[in-house]
Scaffold this active site. Sequence first.
Site, mmCIF file in Angstrom:
data_model
loop_
_atom_site.group_PDB
_atom_site.id
_atom_site.type_symbol
_atom_site.label_atom_id
_atom_site.label_comp_id
_atom_site.label_asym_id
_atom_site.label_seq_id
_atom_site.Cartn_x
_atom_site.Cartn_y
_atom_site.Cartn_z
ATOM 1 N N LEU A 10 -0.186 9.416 -1.736
ATOM 2 C CA LEU A 10 -1.137 8.859 -0.770
ATOM 3 C C LEU A 10 -0.459 8.320 0.476
ATOM 4 C CD1 LEU A 10 -3.617 7.024 -3.173
ATOM 5 C CD2 LEU A 10 -3.979 9.167 -1.925
ATOM 6 N N VAL A 49 -2.138 12.108 -8.497
ATOM 7 C CA VAL A 49 -1.631 11.509 -7.264
ATOM 8 C C VAL A 49 -1.081 10.121 -7.560
ATOM 9 C CG1 VAL A 49 -3.839 10.448 -6.599
ATOM 10 C CG2 VAL A 49 -2.176 11.058 -4.829
ATOM 11 N N CYS A 50 -0.023 9.744 -6.844
ATOM 12 C CA CYS A 50 0.499 8.379 -6.887
ATOM 13 C C CYS A 50 0.757 7.953 -5.446
ATOM 14 C CB CYS A 50 1.758 8.288 -7.760
ATOM 15 S SG CYS A 50 3.157 9.237 -7.157
ATOM 16 N N GLN A 51 1.608 6.975 -5.224
ATOM 17 C CA GLN A 51 1.823 6.497 -3.864
ATOM 18 C C GLN A 51 2.768 7.387 -3.069
ATOM 19 O OE1 GLN A 51 0.021 4.170 -2.558
ATOM 20 N NE2 GLN A 51 1.001 4.172 -0.551
ATOM 21 N N GLY A 106 4.579 10.261 -4.752
ATOM 22 C CA GLY A 106 4.725 11.586 -5.340
ATOM 23 C C GLY A 106 5.656 11.680 -6.522
#
Length: 285
Positions: free
Chosen positions: A205, A176-178, A180
Site C-alpha cells: 500500500l 497486500v501489506c504495507q 510488500g
Amino acid sequence: MAAPPLGLARRFAVSPAASLSSPCSRYLRPRLLPSKRWSGVVRMGATVGGGQEGEEEEVKLAREMAAARRRWETLVREQKVKTLTPREAGYTFKLTDKVLLDVRPSNERQKAWVKGSTWIPAFDVDTSFDLDGVGKKVTNFVMGGWWSGGSTMSVNKNFVQQVKEKFSKDTDIILVCQKGLRSLAACEQLYNAGYQNLFWVQGGLEAAEEEDFEREGPQPFKLAGIGGVSEFFGWTDQQRAQAAKEGLGYRLLFTGRLVGAIVLLDALFLGAQRIGPLLQELQSR
C-alpha cells in the site's frame, strides 16, 4: 477512479492460473528484501525477531533472508503467485470477485485500510510482557524504534487456519501489506497450505496512490507504516513527498511542532539550571 490500465480487463478475462505470464524479472526488484534495519526475518511463516546477538546471529539472519528470497523468487517466476501493481490490484478488486486480504499488523491497519478488504494479520504487534518479550521491546526501542516507531512483531501462528475459516482453497485472493514483504511471506504460507489462486501486490500500500483503492481510515496509505519521533516532526521520506503535494500548510504543521519542542526543551534546561542551586542551598542548611 481513473480509467483502468490498458489491457487489464483482457488480462483477467482468462483464468487466474493462466494470467500474468510476463517474465519474473519484471516484478521482482532489488527492494524485495528489507534492509538491515528490519528487526526480524520472514521464513516459511516464522520470524526470527528482536535484536541480533553477536556475529553468529547476524550471519544466521542473512542466511534466513537469502533462503526466503530464493523461495519467493521461485514462486513468482513459476507463476505460482501472480504479481499485481497497486493500481492493477485496485481495479481487479473493484471489477471482479477476487478477495483482498490485508495481512498488515493492527498498528498499520488502524491508520488506513481498503474499503471492503478482509483483515487477517500474518504478523502482529507483540503484546507479551514476559522476560524475553520485554527484552526484545527494549532492544527494538534502543536500536531505532524510538525514531521510526517500529514495533516488535510476533508471528500469527493461526494465520493459515484463520484464512481457511473464511475462504476455500479455490478462492482468488489478492494479498497486500504495507511494503510488500510480509504479504509475499503470507503468499508462501497459503500456497504451501494448498491455495492456488494467489496474487501479490508488489510494493504494498505504500506504493499505492490514493486513487488506486477506496480508502477508509484517518491516514493516507503511504503514511500508515510510519511512526515514532520521525513521524511527529515530519522527517520521513513519505511525509516529505506528502508535503510536496499538500503545500505550505502541511509543512507549517510540523515546523510548529519542532519549534514547540525546542521551546519546551529550552524551558526544561533553564528550569534545571535554576533548581540545581536551590537544591544545593537547601542541602547546606
